[in-house]
Design an enzyme around this catalytic site. Structure first.
Site, PDB file in Angstrom:
ATOM      1  N   ASP A 120       8.423   2.860  -5.178  1.00 32.14           N
ATOM      2  CA  ASP A 120       7.563   1.741  -4.802  1.00 32.14           C
ATOM      3  C   ASP A 120       8.097   0.455  -5.438  1.00 32.14           C
ATOM      4  O   ASP A 120       8.515   0.446  -6.595  1.00 32.14           O
ATOM      5  CB  ASP A 120       6.126   2.009  -5.271  1.00 32.14           C
ATOM      6  CG  ASP A 120       5.121   1.078  -4.604  1.00 32.14           C
ATOM      7  OD1 ASP A 120       4.320   1.562  -3.787  1.00 32.14           O
ATOM      8  OD2 ASP A 120       5.147  -0.142  -4.899  1.00 32.14           O
ATOM      9  N   ILE A 121       8.080  -0.614  -4.675  1.00 35.61           N
ATOM     10  CA  ILE A 121       8.637  -1.887  -5.150  1.00 35.61           C
ATOM     11  C   ILE A 121       7.773  -2.488  -6.271  1.00 35.61           C
ATOM     12  O   ILE A 121       8.288  -3.243  -7.114  1.00 35.61           O
ATOM     13  CB  ILE A 121       8.797  -2.865  -3.959  1.00 35.61           C
ATOM     14  CG1 ILE A 121       9.851  -3.915  -4.251  1.00 35.61           C
ATOM     15  CG2 ILE A 121       7.486  -3.505  -3.559  1.00 35.61           C
ATOM     16  CD1 ILE A 121      10.313  -4.674  -3.011  1.00 35.61           C
ATOM     17  N   ASN A 167      -3.818   6.002   1.048  1.00 33.48           N
ATOM     18  CA  ASN A 167      -4.836   5.065   1.504  1.00 33.48           C
ATOM     19  C   ASN A 167      -4.816   5.058   3.028  1.00 33.48           C
ATOM     20  O   ASN A 167      -3.739   5.049   3.634  1.00 33.48           O
ATOM     21  CB  ASN A 167      -4.538   3.660   0.964  1.00 33.48           C
ATOM     22  CG  ASN A 167      -4.561   3.619  -0.553  1.00 33.48           C
ATOM     23  OD1 ASN A 167      -5.402   4.258  -1.181  1.00 33.48           O
ATOM     24  ND2 ASN A 167      -3.630   2.894  -1.150  1.00 33.48           N
ATOM     25  N   GLN A 178      -5.512   0.213   2.707  1.00 33.65           N
ATOM     26  CA  GLN A 178      -4.117   0.488   3.078  1.00 33.65           C
ATOM     27  C   GLN A 178      -3.439  -0.830   3.439  1.00 33.65           C
ATOM     28  O   GLN A 178      -3.931  -1.556   4.309  1.00 33.65           O
ATOM     29  CB  GLN A 178      -4.066   1.453   4.269  1.00 33.65           C
ATOM     30  CG  GLN A 178      -2.642   1.834   4.667  1.00 33.65           C
ATOM     31  CD  GLN A 178      -2.619   2.783   5.862  1.00 33.65           C
ATOM     32  OE1 GLN A 178      -3.641   3.005   6.518  1.00 33.65           O
ATOM     33  NE2 GLN A 178      -1.463   3.337   6.145  1.00 33.65           N
ATOM     34  N   HIS A 208       1.848   7.151   4.260  1.00 33.48           N
ATOM     35  CA  HIS A 208       2.652   7.404   3.057  1.00 33.48           C
ATOM     36  C   HIS A 208       1.785   8.019   1.980  1.00 33.48           C
ATOM     37  O   HIS A 208       0.605   7.693   1.857  1.00 33.48           O
ATOM     38  CB  HIS A 208       3.312   6.116   2.537  1.00 33.48           C
ATOM     39  CG  HIS A 208       2.380   4.964   2.342  1.00 33.48           C
ATOM     40  ND1 HIS A 208       1.929   4.180   3.387  1.00 33.48           N
ATOM     41  CD2 HIS A 208       1.793   4.461   1.233  1.00 33.48           C
ATOM     42  CE1 HIS A 208       1.121   3.238   2.917  1.00 33.48           C
ATOM     43  NE2 HIS A 208       1.010   3.396   1.608  1.00 33.48           N
ATOM     44  N   HIS A 256       1.507   8.232  -2.044  1.00 27.43           N
ATOM     45  CA  HIS A 256       1.949   7.715  -3.332  1.00 27.43           C
ATOM     46  C   HIS A 256       2.047   8.916  -4.274  1.00 27.43           C
ATOM     47  O   HIS A 256       1.064   9.643  -4.455  1.00 27.43           O
ATOM     48  CB  HIS A 256       0.914   6.745  -3.915  1.00 27.43           C
ATOM     49  CG  HIS A 256       0.676   5.510  -3.096  1.00 27.43           C
ATOM     50  ND1 HIS A 256       1.217   4.280  -3.426  1.00 27.43           N
ATOM     51  CD2 HIS A 256      -0.063   5.296  -1.982  1.00 27.43           C
ATOM     52  CE1 HIS A 256       0.806   3.372  -2.542  1.00 27.43           C
ATOM     53  NE2 HIS A 256       0.038   3.965  -1.660  1.00 27.43           N
TER      54      HIS A 256
HETATM   55  P1  5GP Z   1      -0.765   1.009   0.533  1.00 28.36           P
HETATM   56  O1  5GP Z   1      -1.703  -0.020  -0.037  1.00 28.36           O
HETATM   57  O2  5GP Z   1      -0.444   0.724   1.970  1.00 28.36           O
HETATM   58  O3  5GP Z   1      -1.241   2.412   0.290  1.00 28.36           O
HETATM   59  O4  5GP Z   1       0.548   0.911  -0.318  1.00 28.36           O
HETATM   60  C1  5GP Z   1       1.690   0.251   0.100  1.00 28.36           C
HETATM   61  C2  5GP Z   1       2.680   0.328  -1.025  1.00 28.36           C
HETATM   62  O5  5GP Z   1       3.935  -0.064  -0.525  1.00 28.36           O
HETATM   63  C3  5GP Z   1       2.366  -0.591  -2.207  1.00 28.36           C
HETATM   64  O6  5GP Z   1       2.262   0.182  -3.403  1.00 28.36           O
HETATM   65  C4  5GP Z   1       3.550  -1.565  -2.241  1.00 28.36           C
HETATM   66  O7  5GP Z   1       3.945  -1.890  -3.558  1.00 28.36           O
HETATM   67  C5  5GP Z   1       4.625  -0.809  -1.490  1.00 28.36           C
HETATM   68  N1  5GP Z   1       5.571  -1.647  -0.758  1.00 28.36           N
HETATM   69  C6  5GP Z   1       5.258  -2.675   0.094  1.00 28.36           C
HETATM   70  N2  5GP Z   1       6.373  -3.190   0.620  1.00 28.36           N
HETATM   71  C7  5GP Z   1       7.407  -2.491   0.098  1.00 28.36           C
HETATM   72  C8  5GP Z   1       8.835  -2.578   0.267  1.00 28.36           C
HETATM   73  O8  5GP Z   1       9.373  -3.406   1.006  1.00 28.36           O
HETATM   74  N3  5GP Z   1       9.586  -1.690  -0.424  1.00 28.36           N
HETATM   75  C9  5GP Z   1       9.035  -0.756  -1.261  1.00 28.36           C
HETATM   76  N4  5GP Z   1       9.882   0.055  -1.896  1.00 28.36           N
HETATM   77  N5  5GP Z   1       7.696  -0.646  -1.434  1.00 28.36           N
HETATM   78  C10 5GP Z   1       6.898  -1.508  -0.773  1.00 28.36           C
END
Ligand code: 5GP
Ligand code: ZN
Length: 111
Positions: free
Chosen positions: A30-31, A86, A93, A99, A101
């Site tokens: 994760d970034i 999420n 989300q 995805h 985590h």
């Molecule tokens: P969500 O809130 O959709 O469950 O989580 C999305 C996750 O994707 C977040 O933890 C965010 O830091 C990660 N993320 C968003 N954009 C990128 C990206 O371009 N590269 C990577 N490696 N992670 C990302």
């Protein structure tokens, strides 16, 4: 989906720090990590979230779930891990591509 950031990562159009890849799945760091180890596991196929899966996805979801422990062990999480997904606005989300985590290392807060 052409505008999806995780589809672009899956196609190699956007770089990511990959930790696992096969024909069907990809895992990358994760970034913005929220734990010492914070890996995202995605299917390469665009599926928005658990809100849209059905019986046709059972085999894929089973394989994806079995992969979690291998990825966690390879990341050094021998003592256990947390998996979060999420789904939709109600789940906060941010990226609408399914995805998991995979979180661990150090001490996670209670849930
Ligand atoms: P969500 O809130 O959709 O469950 O989580 C999305 C996750 O994707 C977040 O933890 C965010 O830091 C990660 N993320 C968003 N954009 C990128 C990206 O371009 N590269 C990577 N490696 N992670 C990302
Ligand atoms: Zn996508």
């Amino acid at each position: 989906m052409s505008n999806c950031i995780f589809c672009k990562i899956a196609k190699g159009e956007i770089p990511a720090n990959k930790v696992y890849e096969d024909g069907q799945f990809l895992a990358f760091n994760d970034i913005h990590p929220k734990a010492k180890v914070h890996i995202l596991l995605i299917p390469k196929q665009h599926i928005e979230s658990l809100q849209v899966v059905d019986a046709a996805h059972v085999a894929m979801l089973g394989e994806m779930t079995v992969l979690i422990n291998k990825i966690a062990i390879d990341a050094g999480l021998h003592n256990g891990f947390r998996v979060v997904t999420n789904a939709g606005p109600g789940g906060h989300q941010e990226v609408p591509h399914l995805h998991y985590h995979i979180l661990g290392g150090g001490r996670l807060p209670g849930f």
